[in-house]
Motif scaffolding. Structure first.
Motif, PDB file in Angstrom:
ATOM      1  N   ALA A  20      38.504  20.463   1.685  1.00 55.10           N
ATOM      2  CA  ALA A  20      39.513  20.421   2.744  1.00 55.10           C
ATOM      3  C   ALA A  20      38.967  19.830   4.048  1.00 55.10           C
ATOM      4  N   CYS A  21      37.686  20.032   4.317  1.00 57.32           N
ATOM      5  CA  CYS A  21      37.123  19.502   5.575  1.00 57.32           C
ATOM      6  C   CYS A  21      37.193  17.979   5.607  1.00 57.32           C
ATOM      7  N   LEU A  22      37.162  17.335   4.425  1.00 56.74           N
ATOM      8  CA  LEU A  22      37.252  15.872   4.364  1.00 56.74           C
ATOM      9  C   LEU A  22      38.658  15.374   4.673  1.00 56.74           C
ATOM     10  N   ALA A  26      39.808  21.991   9.883  1.00 61.90           N
ATOM     11  CA  ALA A  26      38.656  22.484  10.662  1.00 61.90           C
ATOM     12  C   ALA A  26      38.119  23.763  10.029  1.00 61.90           C
ATOM     13  N   CYS A  27      37.570  23.631   8.836  1.00 60.46           N
ATOM     14  CA  CYS A  27      37.132  24.808   8.073  1.00 60.46           C
ATOM     15  C   CYS A  27      35.630  24.857   7.871  1.00 60.46           C
ATOM     16  N   ARG A  28      34.884  23.963   8.515  1.00 61.78           N
ATOM     17  CA  ARG A  28      33.429  24.007   8.359  1.00 61.78           C
ATOM     18  C   ARG A  28      32.848  25.238   9.043  1.00 61.78           C
ATOM     19  N   TYR A  29      31.640  25.570   8.685  1.00 56.48           N
ATOM     20  CA  TYR A  29      31.005  26.770   9.240  1.00 56.48           C
ATOM     21  C   TYR A  29      30.973  26.726  10.782  1.00 56.48           C
ATOM     22  N   PRO A  50      43.779  20.473  -1.815  1.00 59.18           N
ATOM     23  CA  PRO A  50      42.665  20.811  -0.911  1.00 59.18           C
ATOM     24  C   PRO A  50      42.042  22.144  -1.299  1.00 59.18           C
ATOM     25  N   ILE A  51      40.729  22.195  -1.251  1.00 59.64           N
ATOM     26  CA  ILE A  51      40.034  23.466  -1.490  1.00 59.64           C
ATOM     27  C   ILE A  51      38.960  23.638  -0.429  1.00 59.64           C
ATOM     28  N   CYS A  52      38.751  24.866  -0.004  1.00 55.31           N
ATOM     29  CA  CYS A  52      37.559  25.192   0.775  1.00 55.31           C
ATOM     30  C   CYS A  52      37.012  26.481   0.158  1.00 55.31           C
ATOM     31  N   PRO A  53      36.004  26.365  -0.685  1.00 58.40           N
ATOM     32  CA  PRO A  53      35.515  27.539  -1.392  1.00 58.40           C
ATOM     33  C   PRO A  53      35.072  28.674  -0.467  1.00 58.40           C
ATOM     34  N   GLU A  54      34.476  28.325   0.662  1.00 55.68           N
ATOM     35  CA  GLU A  54      33.943  29.378   1.536  1.00 55.68           C
ATOM     36  C   GLU A  54      35.057  30.137   2.248  1.00 55.68           C
ATOM     37  N   THR A  55      35.999  29.430   2.838  1.00 48.75           N
ATOM     38  CA  THR A  55      37.101  30.161   3.474  1.00 48.75           C
ATOM     39  C   THR A  55      38.004  30.787   2.415  1.00 48.75           C
ATOM     40  N   LEU A 117      34.080  15.769  -3.118  1.00 48.62           N
ATOM     41  CA  LEU A 117      33.464  16.904  -2.416  1.00 48.62           C
ATOM     42  C   LEU A 117      32.502  16.450  -1.328  1.00 48.62           C
ATOM     43  N   LYS A 118      32.382  17.298  -0.314  1.00 48.09           N
ATOM     44  CA  LYS A 118      31.538  16.982   0.863  1.00 48.09           C
ATOM     45  C   LYS A 118      30.062  17.131   0.513  1.00 48.09           C
ATOM     46  N   GLU A 119      29.352  16.052   0.748  1.00 45.96           N
ATOM     47  CA  GLU A 119      27.925  16.027   0.403  1.00 45.96           C
ATOM     48  C   GLU A 119      27.081  16.984   1.256  1.00 45.96           C
ATOM     49  N   ARG A 120      26.053  17.537   0.641  1.00 43.57           N
ATOM     50  CA  ARG A 120      25.003  18.368   1.257  1.00 43.57           C
ATOM     51  C   ARG A 120      25.438  19.787   1.617  1.00 43.57           C
ATOM     52  N   SER A 121      26.675  20.162   1.315  1.00 44.32           N
ATOM     53  CA  SER A 121      27.105  21.545   1.549  1.00 44.32           C
ATOM     54  C   SER A 121      26.523  22.453   0.458  1.00 44.32           C
ATOM     55  N   PRO A 122      26.186  23.703   0.801  1.00 45.39           N
ATOM     56  CA  PRO A 122      25.706  24.626  -0.238  1.00 45.39           C
ATOM     57  C   PRO A 122      26.792  24.987  -1.251  1.00 45.39           C
ATOM     58  N   SER A 123      28.050  24.735  -0.917  1.00 46.21           N
ATOM     59  CA  SER A 123      29.144  24.901  -1.882  1.00 46.21           C
ATOM     60  C   SER A 123      29.493  23.575  -2.546  1.00 46.21           C
ATOM     61  N   CYS A 124      29.742  22.559  -1.736  1.00 44.53           N
ATOM     62  CA  CYS A 124      30.378  21.330  -2.221  1.00 44.53           C
ATOM     63  C   CYS A 124      29.431  20.169  -2.500  1.00 44.53           C
ATOM     64  N   GLY A 125      28.174  20.246  -2.093  1.00 47.94           N
ATOM     65  CA  GLY A 125      27.256  19.127  -2.307  1.00 47.94           C
ATOM     66  C   GLY A 125      27.161  18.756  -3.785  1.00 47.94           C
TER      67      GLY A 125
HETATM   68  S1  SF4 Z   1      32.901  24.856   1.755  1.00 47.80           S
HETATM   69 FE1  SF4 Z   1      33.259  22.724   1.167  1.00 47.80          FE
HETATM   70  S2  SF4 Z   1      35.384  22.382   1.849  1.00 47.80           S
HETATM   71 FE2  SF4 Z   1      34.694  24.207   2.911  1.00 47.80          FE
HETATM   72  S3  SF4 Z   1      33.922  23.439   4.871  1.00 47.80           S
HETATM   73 FE3  SF4 Z   1      32.167  23.566   3.454  1.00 47.80          FE
HETATM   74  S4  SF4 Z   1      32.012  21.494   2.577  1.00 47.80           S
HETATM   75 FE4  SF4 Z   1      34.052  21.673   3.483  1.00 47.80          FE
END
Ligand code: SF4
Length: 159
Positions: A20-22, A26-29, A50-55, A117-125
């Motif tokens: 979703a951040c892509l 505005a769901c980034r940490y 759209p998905i944001c696994p963390e939120t 998916l957003k690169e380098r995220s601990p969820s989405c990388g």
């Molecule tokens: S968990 Fe994934 S979708 Fe959510 S803010 Fe982080 S990179 Fe973006």
């Protein structure tokens, strides 16, 4: 799978799971988004989920930065590594696993075959993620579960 093969799979797909951040959420940490024209162009004419696994797992925004400890996403799913808050060390593994399961549920419910998916995220990388302070080759927790479940995962940086 090569970058070109992934891009071809994306072109041929009808329904796409997307961090979703892509998409400008505005769901980034840190409370920011990572809206991307390149992503929007690649998704033109497609159904977007759209998905944001963390939120999605109930972590608020903003929230403490999380890193993986002991291995990448596959190791977290196997119970051999953890997701922890970078500063406090508080364990967030259960939330990360839950977020990954919710993303997979969404993919199945809507028939998504590809995820951007957003690169380098601990969820989405999908190619790199942080284990401790080090950026290492490997997937985040959600990317690992989607990949293991047959969803083609494409980094925003591969578009
Ligand atoms: S968990 Fe994934 S979708 Fe959510 S803010 Fe982080 S990179 Fe973006």
């Amino acid at each position: 799978m090569t970058r070109e093969e992934k891009r071809a799979a994306l072109r041929e797909s009808r329904v796409v799971l997307v961090s979703a951040c892509l998409l400008g959420h505005a769901c980034r940490y840190d409370g920011q988004s990572k809206g991307s024209d390149r992503v929007s162009q690649a998704l033109a004419g497609k159904e977007v989920v759209p998905i944001c696994p963390e939120t999605g797992a109930g972590m608020g925004t903003p929230r403490p930065a999380v890193v993986l400890r002991g291995g990448t996403g596959e190791a977290v799913l196997a119970g051999q590594a953890q997701a922890v808050e970078r500063e406090s060390g508080q364990d967030q593994t259960a939330a990360f696993r839950r977020g990954a399961e919710l993303a997979l549920e969404a993919a199945r419910r809507f028939g998504a075959t590809v995820a951007v998916l957003k690169e380098r995220s601990p969820s989405c990388g999908t190619q790199g993620t942080y284990v401790g302070e080090r950026l290492v080759q490997g997937r985040g927790v959600t990317a690992a579960l989607l990949h293991a479940s047959g969803i083609i995962t494409v980094s925003d940086e591969e578009l």
